[in-house]
Scaffold this motif. Structure first.
Motif: not given
Lengths: 150, 337
Positions: B43, B139-140, B161-162, B166, B170-171, B216
């Motif tokens: 990241g 991503g943000g 949340d995400d 993102e 993460k995954l 997730k």
């Protein structure tokens, strides 16, 4: 003198965060650890609700840290997973930003040595659909009545 | 071609982007990506990003002007991202943009990065104009915005949340697919079956909001259980199923907003809009409903300087004279707030 609490749904994790917010005082630093999907951000979202923060507490991972100033206490919520070194963490001056409030750091175990002894470590274990929260106080946190969370 | 010549600068995250617009026509647009530098961390690392912007910005501005065949003296204005983004990264572009504008004696415009994404389709499509519903996913950020007019935006919903990008990051990291996660999962999904695993689509009761946290958790739990039981499917099937779950939610919520507002144009921006499956599904759904779809080419979806200049062109056309040189960056800037 650690305390274990198990939650069995996302709602219960949120509720635990809300309850935990009542224990907070200016200058508190909380380090959260636990794997992907363990509920670190969800717990902090509960804390945000407990602190009366009107904003949504969303994941800080991409931007590293977010500051919320509209609750009873200012709250800094950080995710230090991607930081390369303790020096980089210190460059961010998060403890300064949260000096008049509280600081929550996800993946905080990696920067613990920079934080010092007055801190609470919360480790979250995934047990199927349950989450076991282990609260481990250090320094000033020993005097906090964590038992009210149970 | 006609209209003001504007240099646009974007340094809010991990791409240094500089572009020259003449009116809404892109004369040049150049980019220095830092993806490789951030790869090993999975990241963007803020300090690494800021340093890389410092190194890239001047040569990149020079290249943008050269490619456009323009001398700096010909510029009518400079536009630069003011926020939201990483504070150190924003400061590099902002200081450079203000200095350049000051030295040339032209106005400087401090631009909201998200407004840049809302304007980006305008650079590809002449007929894209308000009112429209625009999905911004990167991503943000993940937001659905009702563009009522230029400068008049209502955020209808967003992630609780995400951000979508993102969740991909993460995954992908969890599956060992590398960074950035969106393109990695997109590639891996090509040979996969999107119906292999039925991952959850959350927040059915909130029409314009997203949640990717449950997805997730569900993916992590699923993979560990499957590994224990020896029932692990092909990785491509898992990737395709994850992608389908994210795409489903983004498409459904966006068209919920189209229906609720009654607009006839739907646009998109942000790095996640580069996802091939997402573009395919948006095209199908827009076609089915008979609404106009305005998702620009990938290079205008991801961060770039042209979209920043585009907002300033609109401001100039509306008679604005620029912002105060004493202004500063605002990392927490919020659209419509």
């Amino acid at each position: 003198m650690s305390l274990d609490i198990t939650t069995s749904s996302p709602d219960e994790t949120l509720a635990l965060g809300r309850k935990f917010a009542a224990l907070l005082t200016v200058g508190d630093i909380v380090l959260l650890s636990g794997r992907l999907g363990s509920g670190k951000t969800l717990f902090v979202a509960g804390v945000g609700e407990g602190l009366g923060i009107p904003d949504r507490i969303t994941s800080p991972s991409f931007v590293i840290s977010r500051i919320y100033r509209d609750g009873f206490l200012p709250m800094v919520h950080a995710d230090v997973y991607r930081l390369g070194s303790i020096a980089e963490f210190e460059d961010l001056e998060l403890t300064d930003d949260s000096g008049d409030g509280v600081l929550f750091i996800e993946w905080g175990e990696t920067v613990a040595e920079s934080i010092g002894d007055d801190r609470l470590d919360i480790h979250i274990d995934i047990e199927g659909t349950d989450r076991r929260f282990r609260f481990e106080p250090s320094g000033a946190w020993y005097d906090r009545d964590l038992a009210v969370l149970g | 071609m006609s209209g003001p010549l504007v240099l646009g600068i974007e340094t809010s995250c991990d791409e240094t982007g500089v572009a020259v617009l003449e009116g809404m026509s892109v004369r040049s647009s150049v980019l220095a990506s830092q993806v490789e530098m951030h790869e090993r961390f999975g990241g963007v690392v803020p300090e690494v990003a800021a340093r890389a912007h410092v190194e890239a910005i001047r040569p990149l501005a020079h290249q943008a002007l050269t490619n456009a065949g323009i001398h700096p003296d010909q510029l009518d204005a400079v536009a630069v991202t003011r926020g939201p983004g990483l504070v150190g990264a924003l400061m590099v572009g902002f200081a450079f943009g203000k200095s350049l504008a000051y030295s040339l004696g032209v106005p400087v415009f401090g631009i909201d990065h998200m407004e840049g994404h809302l304007m980006a389709p305008r650079l590809s499509f002449d007929e894209y104009e308000p009112p429209a519903v625009v999905i911004l996913a990167s991503g943000g950020h993940s937001q659905i915005v009702h563009v009522k007019g230029w400068g008049d935006y209502e955020v209808l919903g967003g992630t609780i949340d995400d951000a979508a990008g993102e969740a991909f990051d993460k995954l992908a990291r969890f599956m060992g697919l590398g960074y950035p996660g969106g393109p990695a999962i997109d590639r891996d999904s090509t040979e996969g079956d999107p119906t292999a695993v039925d991952f959850p689509r959350a927040l059915k009761d909130r029409p314009f909001d997203f949640s990717f946290s449950g997805l997730k958790t569900s993916v992590v739990t699923y993979l560990e259980k499957a590994k224990d039981e020896g029932t692990l499917p092909e990785r491509a099937d898992v990737s395709a199923s994850i992608q389908e779950a994210i795409v489903d939610v983004l498409v459904e919520k966006t068209f919920n907003a189209v229906e609720a507002t009654g607009v006839e144009r739907v646009g998109g921006g942000g790095g996640v809009l580069a996802n091939r499956r997402l573009r395919e599904r948006f095209a199908e759904e827009a076609d089915r409903r008979g609404v106009g779809l305005f998702i620009p080419e990938t290079s205008l979806c991801t961060d770039n300087g042209a979209m920043i200049a585009g907002v300033a062109v609109d401001r100039l056309n509306a008679g604005h004279e620029g912002d105060d040189l004493r202004g500063d960056v605002d990392p927490g800037l919020r659209l419509g707030a």
